[in-house]
Structure formats: C-alpha cells, structure tokens
Scaffold this motif. Structure first.
Motif, PDB file in Angstrom:
ATOM      1  N   CYS A  11       0.857  -0.645   0.193  1.00  0.00           N
ATOM      2  CA  CYS A  11      -0.078   0.335   0.283  1.00  0.00           C
ATOM      3  C   CYS A  11       1.054   1.649   0.100  1.00  0.00           C
ATOM      4  O   CYS A  11       1.376   1.648   0.384  1.00  0.00           O
ATOM      5  CB  CYS A  11      -0.876   0.259   1.312  1.00  0.00           C
ATOM      6  SG  CYS A  11      -1.714   1.400   1.279  1.00  0.00           S
ATOM      7  N   LEU A  12       0.560   1.963  -0.876  1.00  0.00           N
ATOM      8  CA  LEU A  12       1.678   3.271  -0.887  1.00  0.00           C
ATOM      9  C   LEU A  12       1.181   4.157  -0.155  1.00  0.00           C
ATOM     10  O   LEU A  12       2.171   5.388   0.155  1.00  0.00           O
ATOM     11  CB  LEU A  12       0.996   3.599  -2.236  1.00  0.00           C
ATOM     12  CG  LEU A  12       2.156   3.509  -3.674  1.00  0.00           C
ATOM     13  CD1 LEU A  12       1.073   3.705  -5.145  1.00  0.00           C
ATOM     14  CD2 LEU A  12       3.328   2.912  -3.268  1.00  0.00           C
ATOM     15  N   ILE A  13      -0.367   4.384   0.655  1.00  0.00           N
ATOM     16  CA  ILE A  13      -0.553   5.110   1.951  1.00  0.00           C
ATOM     17  C   ILE A  13       0.039   4.874   2.757  1.00  0.00           C
ATOM     18  O   ILE A  13       0.680   5.517   4.109  1.00  0.00           O
ATOM     19  CB  ILE A  13      -1.913   4.691   1.572  1.00  0.00           C
ATOM     20  CG1 ILE A  13      -2.904   5.895   0.151  1.00  0.00           C
ATOM     21  CG2 ILE A  13      -2.565   6.124   2.872  1.00  0.00           C
ATOM     22  CD1 ILE A  13      -3.902   5.423   0.111  1.00  0.00           C
ATOM     23  N   CYS A  14       0.416   3.582   2.804  1.00  0.00           N
ATOM     24  CA  CYS A  14       0.367   3.371   5.247  1.00  0.00           C
ATOM     25  C   CYS A  14       1.578   2.107   4.754  1.00  0.00           C
ATOM     26  O   CYS A  14       2.040   1.764   5.953  1.00  0.00           O
ATOM     27  CB  CYS A  14      -1.053   2.506   5.731  1.00  0.00           C
ATOM     28  SG  CYS A  14      -0.946   0.431   5.035  1.00  0.00           S
ATOM     29  N   GLY A  15       1.793   1.661   3.750  1.00  0.00           N
ATOM     30  CA  GLY A  15       3.292   0.364   3.611  1.00  0.00           C
ATOM     31  C   GLY A  15       2.755  -1.018   4.110  1.00  0.00           C
ATOM     32  O   GLY A  15       3.467  -2.368   4.028  1.00  0.00           O
ATOM     33  N   LYS A  51      -7.656  -0.679  -4.015  1.00  0.00           N
ATOM     34  CA  LYS A  51      -6.323  -1.449  -5.075  1.00  0.00           C
ATOM     35  C   LYS A  51      -5.419  -0.668  -5.885  1.00  0.00           C
ATOM     36  O   LYS A  51      -4.606  -0.867  -6.045  1.00  0.00           O
ATOM     37  CB  LYS A  51      -6.980  -2.604  -5.576  1.00  0.00           C
ATOM     38  CG  LYS A  51      -7.596  -4.072  -5.316  1.00  0.00           C
ATOM     39  CD  LYS A  51      -8.095  -4.705  -6.105  1.00  0.00           C
ATOM     40  CE  LYS A  51      -6.352  -5.238  -7.020  1.00  0.00           C
ATOM     41  NZ  LYS A  51      -7.393  -6.270  -7.919  1.00  0.00           N
ATOM     42  N   ASP A  52      -5.897   0.882  -6.160  1.00  0.00           N
ATOM     43  CA  ASP A  52      -5.194   1.223  -6.999  1.00  0.00           C
ATOM     44  C   ASP A  52      -4.190   1.712  -6.325  1.00  0.00           C
ATOM     45  O   ASP A  52      -3.425   2.641  -6.976  1.00  0.00           O
ATOM     46  CB  ASP A  52      -6.247   2.037  -7.337  1.00  0.00           C
ATOM     47  CG  ASP A  52      -7.259   2.297  -8.832  1.00  0.00           C
ATOM     48  OD1 ASP A  52      -7.248   1.037  -8.532  1.00  0.00           O
ATOM     49  OD2 ASP A  52      -8.465   2.583  -9.179  1.00  0.00           O
ATOM     50  N   ASP A  53      -4.590   2.092  -5.040  1.00  0.00           N
ATOM     51  CA  ASP A  53      -3.577   2.455  -4.211  1.00  0.00           C
ATOM     52  C   ASP A  53      -2.245   1.814  -3.465  1.00  0.00           C
ATOM     53  O   ASP A  53      -1.706   1.678  -3.187  1.00  0.00           O
ATOM     54  CB  ASP A  53      -4.115   3.530  -3.036  1.00  0.00           C
ATOM     55  CG  ASP A  53      -4.516   4.654  -3.578  1.00  0.00           C
ATOM     56  OD1 ASP A  53      -4.259   4.916  -4.731  1.00  0.00           O
ATOM     57  OD2 ASP A  53      -5.985   4.405  -2.509  1.00  0.00           O
TER      58      ASP A  53
END
Length: 59
Positions: A11-15, A51-53
């Motif tokens: 996840c690019l937001i939270c890892g 999922k896009d993230d």
C-alpha cells in the motif's frame, strides 16, 4: 499454481503488504490468490485504501 513467482504488493499510503502466497484467509482470500484476482472492491485492512493505491514491490 502456474509456476511463476509469487509477488508482494505494498500500500502506497500506509506500507501494508499483501503477499500472494499467503493471501488473507481471515478476509476470505485464500493463500495463492494472485493480486489480479483480489476483488476490485477490496480495501487495505490497515488504512482502507483501494487496490489502485498499491504497487508491486520486491521483498
């Protein structure tokens, strides 16, 4: 399985990391479920991202 290597997606937001080999049995995603086979409406269990993230990463 199809013999190709398992991939991991982060996840690019939270890892948070999704591992195709392990799946997410607690969420009904059996081990060995490829990322493209995870439902489109699935969201990150940590932050709710779509999922896009996510992006494929080599670990």
């Amino acid at each position: 399985m199809n013999g190709t290597e398992w991939k991991t997606w982060m996840c690019l937001i939270c890892g948070w990391v999704y591992d195709e080999e392990q799946g997410m049995p607690e969420d009904g995603i059996v081990p060995g479920t490829r990322w493209e086979d995870v439902p489109l409406n699935w969201t990150c269990p940590e932050c709710g991202a779509r999922k896009d993230d996510f992006e494929m990463v080599v670990i």
